[in-house]
Every structure is written in C-alpha cells, then in structure tokens.
Enzyme design. Structure first.
Site, PDB file in Angstrom:
ATOM      1  N   ARG A 162       0.831  -1.229   0.000  1.00 50.91           N
ATOM      2  CA  ARG A 162       0.000   0.000   0.000  1.00 50.91           C
ATOM      3  C   ARG A 162       0.864   1.278   0.000  1.00 50.91           C
ATOM      4  NH1 ARG A 162      -2.562  -3.547  -1.080  1.00 50.91           N
ATOM      5  NH2 ARG A 162      -4.483  -4.334  -0.185  1.00 50.91           N
ATOM      6  N   SER A 212     -10.954  -0.973   3.337  1.00 45.18           N
ATOM      7  CA  SER A 212     -10.264  -1.279   4.597  1.00 45.18           C
ATOM      8  C   SER A 212      -9.813   0.021   5.253  1.00 45.18           C
ATOM      9  CB  SER A 212      -9.024  -2.142   4.336  1.00 45.18           C
ATOM     10  OG  SER A 212      -9.420  -3.353   3.752  1.00 45.18           O
ATOM     11  N   GLU A 282      -5.229   3.209   6.379  1.00 49.19           N
ATOM     12  CA  GLU A 282      -4.990   3.080   4.934  1.00 49.19           C
ATOM     13  C   GLU A 282      -5.706   4.239   4.229  1.00 49.19           C
ATOM     14  OE1 GLU A 282      -5.393  -0.855   3.279  1.00 49.19           O
ATOM     15  OE2 GLU A 282      -6.266  -0.058   1.444  1.00 49.19           O
TER      16      GLU A 282
HETATM   17  C1  LIG Z   1     -15.981  -1.095  -0.981  1.00 44.96           C
HETATM   18  C2  LIG Z   1     -14.505  -0.819  -1.179  1.00 44.96           C
HETATM   19  C3  LIG Z   1     -13.638  -1.878  -1.373  1.00 44.96           C
HETATM   20  C4  LIG Z   1     -12.265  -1.634  -1.554  1.00 44.96           C
HETATM   21  N1  LIG Z   1     -11.440  -2.694  -1.749  1.00 44.96           N
HETATM   22  C5  LIG Z   1     -10.110  -2.484  -1.902  1.00 44.96           C
HETATM   23  C6  LIG Z   1      -9.217  -3.585  -2.099  1.00 44.96           C
HETATM   24  O1  LIG Z   1      -9.617  -4.733  -2.188  1.00 44.96           O
HETATM   25  N2  LIG Z   1      -7.895  -3.300  -2.216  1.00 44.96           N
HETATM   26  C7  LIG Z   1      -7.401  -2.027  -2.153  1.00 44.96           C
HETATM   27  O2  LIG Z   1      -6.191  -1.831  -2.279  1.00 44.96           O
HETATM   28  N3  LIG Z   1      -8.229  -0.964  -1.968  1.00 44.96           N
HETATM   29  C8  LIG Z   1      -9.560  -1.162  -1.853  1.00 44.96           C
HETATM   30  N4  LIG Z   1     -10.392  -0.091  -1.652  1.00 44.96           N
HETATM   31  C9  LIG Z   1      -9.819   1.276  -1.551  1.00 44.96           C
HETATM   32  C10 LIG Z   1      -9.729   2.035  -2.877  1.00 44.96           C
HETATM   33  O3  LIG Z   1     -10.734   1.598  -3.797  1.00 44.96           O
HETATM   34  C11 LIG Z   1      -8.358   1.910  -3.540  1.00 44.96           C
HETATM   35  O4  LIG Z   1      -7.343   2.418  -2.697  1.00 44.96           O
HETATM   36  C12 LIG Z   1      -8.298   2.671  -4.863  1.00 44.96           C
HETATM   37  O5  LIG Z   1      -7.123   2.315  -5.535  1.00 44.96           O
HETATM   38  C13 LIG Z   1      -8.354   4.191  -4.722  1.00 44.96           C
HETATM   39  O6  LIG Z   1      -8.575   4.758  -6.020  1.00 44.96           O
HETATM   40  P1  LIG Z   1      -9.360   6.141  -6.185  1.00 44.96           P
HETATM   41  O7  LIG Z   1      -9.379   6.495  -7.610  1.00 44.96           O
HETATM   42  O8  LIG Z   1     -10.682   6.061  -5.523  1.00 44.96           O
HETATM   43  O9  LIG Z   1      -8.382   7.100  -5.395  1.00 44.96           O
HETATM   44  P2  LIG Z   1      -8.774   8.325  -4.455  1.00 44.96           P
HETATM   45  O10 LIG Z   1      -9.464   7.810  -3.226  1.00 44.96           O
HETATM   46  O11 LIG Z   1      -9.471   9.352  -5.239  1.00 44.96           O
HETATM   47  O12 LIG Z   1      -7.317   8.823  -4.055  1.00 44.96           O
HETATM   48  C14 LIG Z   1      -6.452   8.009  -3.302  1.00 44.96           C
HETATM   49  C15 LIG Z   1      -5.090   8.696  -3.203  1.00 44.96           C
HETATM   50  O13 LIG Z   1      -4.493   8.737  -4.498  1.00 44.96           O
HETATM   51  C16 LIG Z   1      -4.258  10.091  -4.927  1.00 44.96           C
HETATM   52  N5  LIG Z   1      -4.549  10.115  -6.367  1.00 44.96           N
HETATM   53  C17 LIG Z   1      -5.673   9.688  -6.994  1.00 44.96           C
HETATM   54  N6  LIG Z   1      -5.540   9.793  -8.326  1.00 44.96           N
HETATM   55  C18 LIG Z   1      -4.300  10.302  -8.555  1.00 44.96           C
HETATM   56  C19 LIG Z   1      -3.566  10.616  -9.735  1.00 44.96           C
HETATM   57  N7  LIG Z   1      -4.059  10.461 -10.966  1.00 44.96           N
HETATM   58  N8  LIG Z   1      -2.320  11.120  -9.597  1.00 44.96           N
HETATM   59  C20 LIG Z   1      -1.785  11.303  -8.370  1.00 44.96           C
HETATM   60  N9  LIG Z   1      -2.433  11.021  -7.219  1.00 44.96           N
HETATM   61  C21 LIG Z   1      -3.677  10.504  -7.301  1.00 44.96           C
HETATM   62  C22 LIG Z   1      -5.178  10.942  -4.074  1.00 44.96           C
HETATM   63  O14 LIG Z   1      -4.676  12.242  -3.898  1.00 44.96           O
HETATM   64  C23 LIG Z   1      -5.210  10.154  -2.765  1.00 44.96           C
HETATM   65  O15 LIG Z   1      -4.086  10.432  -1.969  1.00 44.96           O
HETATM   66  C24 LIG Z   1     -11.768  -0.300  -1.503  1.00 44.96           C
HETATM   67  C25 LIG Z   1     -12.658   0.767  -1.321  1.00 44.96           C
HETATM   68  C26 LIG Z   1     -14.016   0.516  -1.164  1.00 44.96           C
HETATM   69  C27 LIG Z   1     -14.959   1.675  -0.985  1.00 44.96           C
END
Ligand SMILES: Cc1cc2nc3c(=O)[nH]c(=O)nc-3n(C[C@H](O)[C@H](O)[C@H](O)COP(=O)(O)OP(=O)(O)OC[C@H]3O[C@@H](n4cnc5c(N)ncnc54)[C@H](O)[C@@H]3O)c2cc1C
Length: 290
Positions: A162, A212, A282
């Site tokens: 992570r 998580s 996380e």
């Molecule tokens: C129901 C549910 C289940 C999930 N299951 C998992 C799982 O199995 N495994 C897991 O790892 N995670 C899981 N997650 C967490 C999440 O989906 C992941 O961490 C995902 O990769 C985040 O992507 P996002 O686009 O939503 O990022 P965001 O939440 O929008 O951003 C996350 C971070 O990345 C940065 N960021 C986003 N896009 C960019 C970019 N283009 N350039 C630079 N920085 C950027 C943001 O500033 C922030 O710090 C889950 C979440 C939910 C709600």
C-alpha cells in the site's frame, strides 16, 4: 473545457459520502488543462490535490481550502496492444480489468472489484487476493511538478505494501501500462466472479465506506485485531465498525468526518491496549477537520 465549481460538496465525490466543500473544484479534460489548473493554484497561492474516485478518501467536514482536481471520465481510455494494457488515470480499475477479460489477458482479475481509478490504484498500490498493482505494472506516465511528462519504470516508484513514492514527490499519474499474459477467457471470468462473490459475502458493500480502514500490520489481520479488541459494532455518531467485517468502517447515515476520525482513534487506542499493535490508517485524510 474544464468543468469548474466553487464550494463543491466533497461528499458527492467520495464513496464514504462524507466531506465538506472544496473551495475550488475542477474536472480537466486533457493533460494541458491539468497543467493549467496547477499553474492557477500556484498563482493563487493555494494547495491542490488530485483525486480519482474518492474511494480511499476521508475529506474533513471543514472541506478543502484549495483546489481539488478530479481525473474522471475524460481520462478513462483503455487500449490493448499485444499483452500490454494501457489505461488512463481516470479509468475505473473494473473497466480496465473488463477490457483485459475481453482480450483474453490474465493478471488483472484481482483488481476487478476494487472501486477506484487507475491513478488512485497506482498511488495506493491497491491489491487484493494476494496480488497488487506493482505485480502487473510495467511503467507509469507521470506529470512532474515542473510540468515535465515522462514514462517512469516500476522500479523507480518505490513500491511496497500500500505504498508508492508517486504522491510524496508531487507527481500526478496520467497513464499506466500493465504487463499481462494470455489466458482463457472462461478462467479469467471465473476468477473475477469468485472474487466478486467473496466481496459480496464478506464486505458491507451495502453501506458507504472507503474499503479497509487500516493497513494490515505485519503478522496480523487488522479486522481480526479490531474484533478481538471488542470494537465490532462500535459507533461514534453514524460512523460504525461494521458488524459484518471489522476491517471496514461504515457510514450508516449522516456520519461526519469528525465521527470517523474519532472512531478511528478509539479503535487504534483499544487495539493497542489489547494487542500492543499500532494500526495505521490506509484511508487518506485530506482537508480541514473540525
Ligand atoms: C468497498 C470498497 C472496497 C475496496 N477494496 C479495496 C481492495 O480490495 N484493495 C485495495 O487496495 N483498496 C480497496 N479499496 C480502496 C480504494 O478503492 C483503492 O485504494 C483505490 O485504488 C483508490 O482509487 P481512487 O481512484 O478512488 O483514489 P482516491 O481515493 O481518489 O485517491 C487516493 C489517493 O491517491 C491520490 N490520487 C488519486 N488519483 C491520482 C492521480 N491520478 N495522480 C496522483 N495522485 C492521485 C489521491 O490524492 C489520494 O491520496 C476499496 C474501497 C471501497 C470503498
């Protein structure tokens, strides 16, 4: 053209359905516009943050005093050449995994149920069921703080559980190339379906959350430690440790960021007292916490 708003409610842009207003909110349509927005934020002397689907974010109730730049649909192209899948930062992981399935490419099944964007997944090194983004990523196209754009190889991104160094160095993910292998479509689909079933069975997907809450501490499972410390079902306001999966903190209605933060701290306190383990969030916290 850039879509812009002022005082945009951030609860609309997070899977937690929590968060105060972003002073400036913008959805650019091309890379040049991202650069333009960054210049603008610098000119105003305000901070900026790039987000994807907000599925790993807790935005404070006081909102974000600065500019939130959201990479969405305009950055969602996915293409395949040979065994390489290239996706723009705003593409949903599920859509990229679906494209891999269509083309008979295996390796991305683990990501099919993660509700985030490719950009967010690269930053977080998202993972599930024994695989992580770093296992399939070959290189990432990044926008550097000085405006330079370059493809950076996996080895330079300091990947760990992570963790990546992408955000800490102020860089923005524009595109990613994943190295996959040919596979049988039926097998790929079968694996995706079984992961999807596991998620529906184990995770409280019926409530808003950010996945998580805590990182997995070495040698332990966060959910198990939380349950053993008696925190299952624990609430602060409408924020609750899920009865279904203690690793998830859910919004049961009108939870505030303050409720979530207080609950996170209480769980950390109780788990430390019970097991001597320090849980690290996380979830990414941004903005003003009241
Ligand atoms: C129901 C549910 C289940 C999930 N299951 C998992 C799982 O199995 N495994 C897991 O790892 N995670 C899981 N997650 C967490 C999440 O989906 C992941 O961490 C995902 O990769 C985040 O992507 P996002 O686009 O939503 O990022 P965001 O939440 O929008 O951003 C996350 C971070 O990345 C940065 N960021 C986003 N896009 C960019 C970019 N283009 N350039 C630079 N920085 C950027 C943001 O500033 C922030 O710090 C889950 C979440 C939910 C709600």
């Amino acid at each position: 053209m850039i879509k812009r708003t002022r005082n945009e409610p951030m609860w609309l842009h997070t899977t937690f359905r929590i968060g105060g207003p972003a002073e400036y909110y913008a959805e650019p349509e091309c890379t040049e516009e991202i650069g333009q927005l960054i210049e603008e934020a610098r000119g105003r002397g305000i901070p900026y943050v790039v987000i994807g689907r907000g599925s790993n974010l807790l935005v404070g109730d006081g909102g974000y005093r600065g500019m939130v730049i959201c990479l969405g649909r305009a950055f969602s192209r996915v293409t395949v050449m040979g065994n390489t899948l290239e996706a723009q930062a705003g593409a949903m992981l599920g859509a990229a995994a679906g494209c891999a399935l269509e083309r008979g490419l295996k390796g991305m099944e683990f990501a099919s149920g993660i509700p985030g964007s490719v950009g967010g997944a690269l930053v977080m090194n998202a993972g599930a069921y024994g695989s992580e983004i770093k296992d399939i990523l070959s290189e990432a196209e990044l926008l550097f703080p000085d405006g330079e754009i370059a493809w950076v190889p996996l080895e330079a991104l300091d990947y760990a559980y992570r963790h990546s160094n992408i955000e800490a160095l102020g860089r923005i993910v524009l595109r990613a190339r994943f190295s996959l292998q040919p596979g049988e479509r039926a097998d790929i689909l079968g694996l995706m379906k079984s992961y999807g079933e596991k998620r529906r069975e184990k995770q409280p997907l019926e409530y808003p959350s950010a996945g998580s809450t805590f990182k997995r501490p070495a040698g332990h499972f966060a959910g198990q430690l939380i349950e053993e410390a008696g925190c299952k079902g624990l609430r602060v306001g409408d924020a609750q440790i899920s009865e279904k999966h203690a690793g998830f903190l859910i919004n049961t209605g009108q939870a505030t960021a303050r409720d979530v933060r207080m609950l996170v701290e209480e769980v950390q306190r109780r788990v430390f007292l019970h097991a001597g383990v320090e849980l690290k969030p996380e979830i990414q916290f941004i903005g003003e916490f009241l």
